[in-house]
Every structure is written in C-alpha cells, then in structure tokens.
Scaffold this active site. Structure first.
Site, PDB file in Angstrom:
ATOM      1  N   HIS A 290       0.811  -1.225   0.000  1.00  0.00           N
ATOM      2  CA  HIS A 290       0.000   0.000   0.000  1.00  0.00           C
ATOM      3  C   HIS A 290       0.844   1.274   0.000  1.00  0.00           C
ATOM      4  CE1 HIS A 290       0.183   0.955   4.391  1.00  0.00           C
ATOM      5  NE2 HIS A 290       0.199  -0.348   4.568  1.00  0.00           N
ATOM      6  N   ASP A 302       6.149   1.159   6.653  1.00  0.00           N
ATOM      7  CA  ASP A 302       4.715   0.837   6.504  1.00  0.00           C
ATOM      8  C   ASP A 302       4.083   1.886   5.601  1.00  0.00           C
ATOM      9  OD1 ASP A 302       2.196  -0.155   6.705  1.00  0.00           O
ATOM     10  OD2 ASP A 302       1.839   0.541   8.740  1.00  0.00           O
ATOM     11  N   GLU A 336      -5.264   2.026   2.633  1.00  0.00           N
ATOM     12  CA  GLU A 336      -5.258   0.770   3.394  1.00  0.00           C
ATOM     13  C   GLU A 336      -5.387   1.031   4.880  1.00  0.00           C
ATOM     14  OE1 GLU A 336      -3.487  -2.529   5.800  1.00  0.00           O
ATOM     15  OE2 GLU A 336      -2.833  -0.467   5.651  1.00  0.00           O
ATOM     16  N   GLU A 337      -4.697   2.075   5.345  1.00  0.00           N
ATOM     17  CA  GLU A 337      -4.587   2.270   6.800  1.00  0.00           C
ATOM     18  C   GLU A 337      -5.931   2.544   7.464  1.00  0.00           C
ATOM     19  OE1 GLU A 337      -2.277   1.368   8.446  1.00  0.00           O
ATOM     20  OE2 GLU A 337      -0.365   1.685   7.445  1.00  0.00           O
ATOM     21  N   ASP A 371       3.609  -6.258   3.503  1.00  0.00           N
ATOM     22  CA  ASP A 371       3.192  -5.159   4.391  1.00  0.00           C
ATOM     23  C   ASP A 371       3.568  -5.463   5.844  1.00  0.00           C
ATOM     24  OD1 ASP A 371       2.068  -2.872   5.427  1.00  0.00           O
ATOM     25  OD2 ASP A 371      -0.007  -3.552   5.256  1.00  0.00           O
ATOM     26  N   HIS A 442       3.413   2.621  12.776  1.00  0.00           N
ATOM     27  CA  HIS A 442       2.415   3.663  13.055  1.00  0.00           C
ATOM     28  C   HIS A 442       2.905   4.733  14.028  1.00  0.00           C
ATOM     29  CE1 HIS A 442      -1.300   1.010  11.767  1.00  0.00           C
ATOM     30  NE2 HIS A 442      -0.341   1.057  10.863  1.00  0.00           N
TER      31      HIS A 442
HETATM   32 ZN   LIG Z   1       0.748  -1.334   6.353  1.00  0.00          ZN
END
Ligand SMILES: [Zn+2]
Length: 487
Positions: A290, A302, A336-337, A371, A442
């Site tokens: 992503h 990420d 995606e998140e 991912d 994150h």
């Molecule tokens: Zn991810």
C-alpha cells in the site's frame, strides 16, 4: 535532490544484471539446468537482487523524500500515486494506470493530553484514526483502567458514565506478529465498547512493543458509520504511569483535546502496472503493497518498503531474458490504513480493486502482499494443495537465502488482498521477521533511516524468485486449493 526519470530505464542495471546472470548461469552449469528453466531463471533473479541490483532502496527513498506522509485521501497520497504510475511506465511496465475511488478522509488536527489530578503531568498522546474531535475546550474525565478489551466488554452498561475508559493491554513481542494481532482489537473496537457503557472518551496503551514516549496510532472501527467518542493512543511509559498512580489508590483525572476532522468528498486511488505474460497473459499473479501511510512518520517501513519490494521484484522479472508465461501485476493500493471491516464502510483500496476487477478474478492465479516492514523473510507459505514438485522447487530456490517452508497455507495474507481472497483467489505469503517491526509501526519514527538495505535486498530476492516460479509455471493453485478443500 530530484531524480531524472530516465535513470530508471537502468542501462547500468541491465548490464550489471547481465553479468550476474552470466555468473549465476555458470554456477548452475554443474547442475545442468537449462538457463531458461523456470528454476534457473528464479535463481538468477534472486542473485541479482541479493547483489543489490534492484531499485528497491532508491524507490522507497524517493517515495518518502518527495511525498513524506501519505494519509489516505490526502494530496500527498494522490501525488505519490501519480509519481508511481509515471515511474512504472518509464520502467517499462505495461498498462500503468490509476484507478480512483471516493472516500471520506480523516485529518488529524492538533491534539494534547495531560494528567490533571492528583498531580499535573503532560501525556504523549495521538488521536486514533477516524475518531471524532473533542469539544473545542477539550474534555476532562476520571480514568477507569481495563487490563484488556475483554475486561472492558464485561463492564456493566452505564458503569462508565462521564468517565474516560482506558484499555491497558500490553503487546507481546513475537517473530510472526501474533502479539499485534492479539492486542489490536483494543484499538479497533475499544472506543465503541467504551461509548456503549457511557464513557466520554477512550484511551489506549499504544499497540506497540517499544518503551519510548512515542505513540502508535491506527484506525478505530466505525459502528453504524462512525466512531462514537474521541479516542487516543498514549505512549507505553505514560500508560505505565497512569497504571502506577491508580495502584496507589488515587483517581487519575485527565484532560484530552483533539481537533481532528473529516473530509467527506475526498478520493484515494490504486496504482496498477503489469509485466504481460508471454503465453497466458490473461492469467494474473498479483503483487500488492500500500502506498498510503500514517501521518506522523513518512511511511518508510509501513509500507514504503512493501511497495519497493514488489515493484523491484517485478522490475527484475520485467528485465529477465524472457517473459514469464503469466502476467505479473503490481497493485499499489490506496487507503489501506483506514480500512474498515464492514460494508458499506469498507471502501478502501483492496475493496475497490476487487470490485473493479471482479470479472477478472477468476483468472487471478495467486495473490501476495508485502506489508510487514523490511526485515528478512524467513518462511514461505503456499496455498493448500500446491503441487509437491512446485513447493520443492520453491524451497530449493529460497532456502539458500534463509527461507524455510511454512507448516501450512498462509493464515493471513494481508488486508489489501483480503477481498480477492474472499472472492476465492488463492494466496501465498513470504513471512517477514516482525520481532522489531512493532517498535516503529504507526509512529513518528517510521522513517527511511530504519530501512536496512541488505534485508530489503533479501526481500526483493525472495519475491522475484518465488513470483517468477509462479508466473512461469502451469500450476493451477486455485484448482489445487479447491480439490484440497473438497477431497
Ligand atoms: Zn501497512
């Protein structure tokens, strides 16, 4: 520094690659494999990647430097997608294009948190994605601590009226990421469960394995189209402090503020590009990752590295001496998140792809997604019933770079390819070592310096080699999976 797109046609890479191919072919001579046999080509691709002859690092460096954070629906996500589509085209991929879809975007505002009683202390907090703002003056409430989401769910209706509910579950460090999976429901479901019992806000010990005063954000799930109360993650040391004060028998009162907002008419997009197959181009092997990221870092691990791994692997395949039998399709998913599990809220890249390409899914041979950062791949999993010969061939190619065969089929192949899998497409998995991934995931610390180039190269090697074997084979993974499921 801007990079000249012309560089990406890689005349130098091609010649380096040719040298590596020649060396590998010579080394393989002893095994008497014809140089065009699928396994022989897979070995050549693997070794070219391992030798650093891929564009993976350059890709993630440029993506994170030019576009920084790429929240779903933002201008930077959109611009990164346009850059990626143009770059894929200039790299020689076919059918490079963008497929847009509407979303309601969420934007972090300013935010703060503090303990105000029994003693003032600032807290390091971050609003959870999709959660609503507080009133303009913020809100104050006494904290009620729950050791887990299950404990919060056991609280009586109305028992949290006027309170701030806090889920204080620790994330267990594991190689396969199972500790994250075990803790993440606190983040996705906590705000809703707290609100149902009367809470005015929700606090979450960060779902992460570090002990720094940084926060791991992430999405809270909608129920009936919304997240009902302001929700925040806080750093692990701050959660520890609240927990210890409470253990003294004192009530912890907090002040929380967030000016997060929603942008209802936003758009996100998937970027798609192909290496067309030489014999059965309608058959697709899909490689996903992503392009969007959380807003506080630059989304390097990420999932900048995931996009780099699949693009670099596909580019090595594109530059191989001949094309694979089947088409290799790269999909860089958007949004995606912030994906939501339940329709109609579940409009995200993976869902948009599966509905746009519904008619083609019957010809999707196999899907896979990268991912989980950039640490080394340590195992591979194939769908149930993939032929024994195919699995042995994959092991012969992957074992020399430290990769073992998993015990069974993939348990969870990734959020973006989930809707394809739900539609019956089989999946493979190259599992990465996630021991350290959830220290950074994150957080504001998700930046390019965390990327280890040699581990990145090992990932590209694994992807290029395995995807070549799949794309150049006759194995019908779907038929095998179906007959294994219904013996
Ligand atoms: Zn991810």
């Amino acid at each position: 520094m801007p990079t000249d797109p012309a560089r990406h046609s890689h005349p130098t890479l091609r010649s380096k690659f040719a040298v590596v191919l020649a060396l590998s072919a010579a080394a393989l001579g002893a095994r008497a494999l014809p140089t065009s046999a699928p396994e022989s080509v897979a070995v050549q691709l693997r070794d070219a990647a391992l030798a650093g002859h891929s564009l993976a690092y350059e890709w993630v460096s440029e993506l994170t430097t030019r576009f920084g954070p790429r929240p779903a629906g933002s201008a930077s996500e959109h611009q990164a997608a346009e850059w990626a589509a143009a770059r894929l085209k200039s790299l020689g991929f076919e059918n490079a294009h963008i497929e847009g879809f509407p979303i309601t975007a969420w934007a972090r505002g300013s935010e703060s948190g503090a303990i105000i009683a029994p003693r003032a202390q600032p807290l390091v907090v971050a609003a959870l994605g999709e959660s609503p703002p507080t009133p303009a003056a913020g809100l104050d409430g006494d904290v009620v601590i729950f050791a887990s989401l299950a404990e919060l769910k056991a609280a009586a209706p109305g028992s949290l009226a006027g309170k701030v509910a806090m889920v204080d579950e620790r994330t267990v460090r594991t190689q396969d990421g199972a500790g994250y999976s075990a803790a993440v429901e606190g983040r996705t479901e906590g705000a809703h469960e707290a609100a149902q019992r009367g809470a005015i806000a929700f606090l979450l010990r960060s779902v992460g394995t570090d002990n720094h005063r940084i926060v791991h954000t992430g999405t809270a799930h909608y129920v009936d189209g919304r997240v009902p109360v302001p929700a925040f993650a806080l750093s692990a040391p701050d959660a520890d402090q609240i927990e210890r004060i409470a253990r003294l028998g004192q009530t912890v009162r907090v002040h929380l503020f967030s000016s997060a907002s929603y942008l209802p008419n936003a758009h996100s997009q998937n970027v798609i590009a192909e290496v067309r197959g030489r014999e059965r181009p309608q058959e697709v092997v899909l490689l996903g990752a992503h392009l969007d990221s959380w807003d506080q870092g630059t989304g390097a691990i990420d999932d900048g590295t995931g996009t780099a791994i699949v693009v670099a692997a596909a580019k090595l395949i594109r530059d191989a001496p001949h094309r694979p039998r089947r088409t290799v399709r790269v999909v860089l998913f958007g949004s995606e998140e912030v994906s939501q599990p339940v329709p109609p809220e579940s409009v995200f890249g993976g869902h948009a792809y599966a509905s746009n390409h519904q008619a083609e899914l019957v010809d999707h041979v196999l899907v896979g997604e990268s991912d989980l950062g950039t640490d080394r791949v340590y195992s591979f999993a194939l769908p149930k019933g993939a032929s024994v010969e195919f699995a042995r061939s994959a092991l012969r190619v992957l074992n020399p770079i430290g990769i073992l065969a998993a015990d069974g089929p993939p348990a969870e192949a990734g959020a973006d390819v989930g809707p394809c899998i739900d539609a019956g497409v089989p999946a493979f998995q190259l599992s990465q070592d996630a021991t350290h991934y959830f220290d950074i995931h994150h957080t504001p610390d998700d930046t390019l310096d965390k990327v280890d180039r040699s581990q990145l190269d090992q990932n590209v090697a694994a992807w290029a080699a395995l995807v070549w074997l799949v794309a150049d084979s006759d194995v019908d993974f779907r038929a095998a999976a179906a007959s294994a499921a219904h013996p």
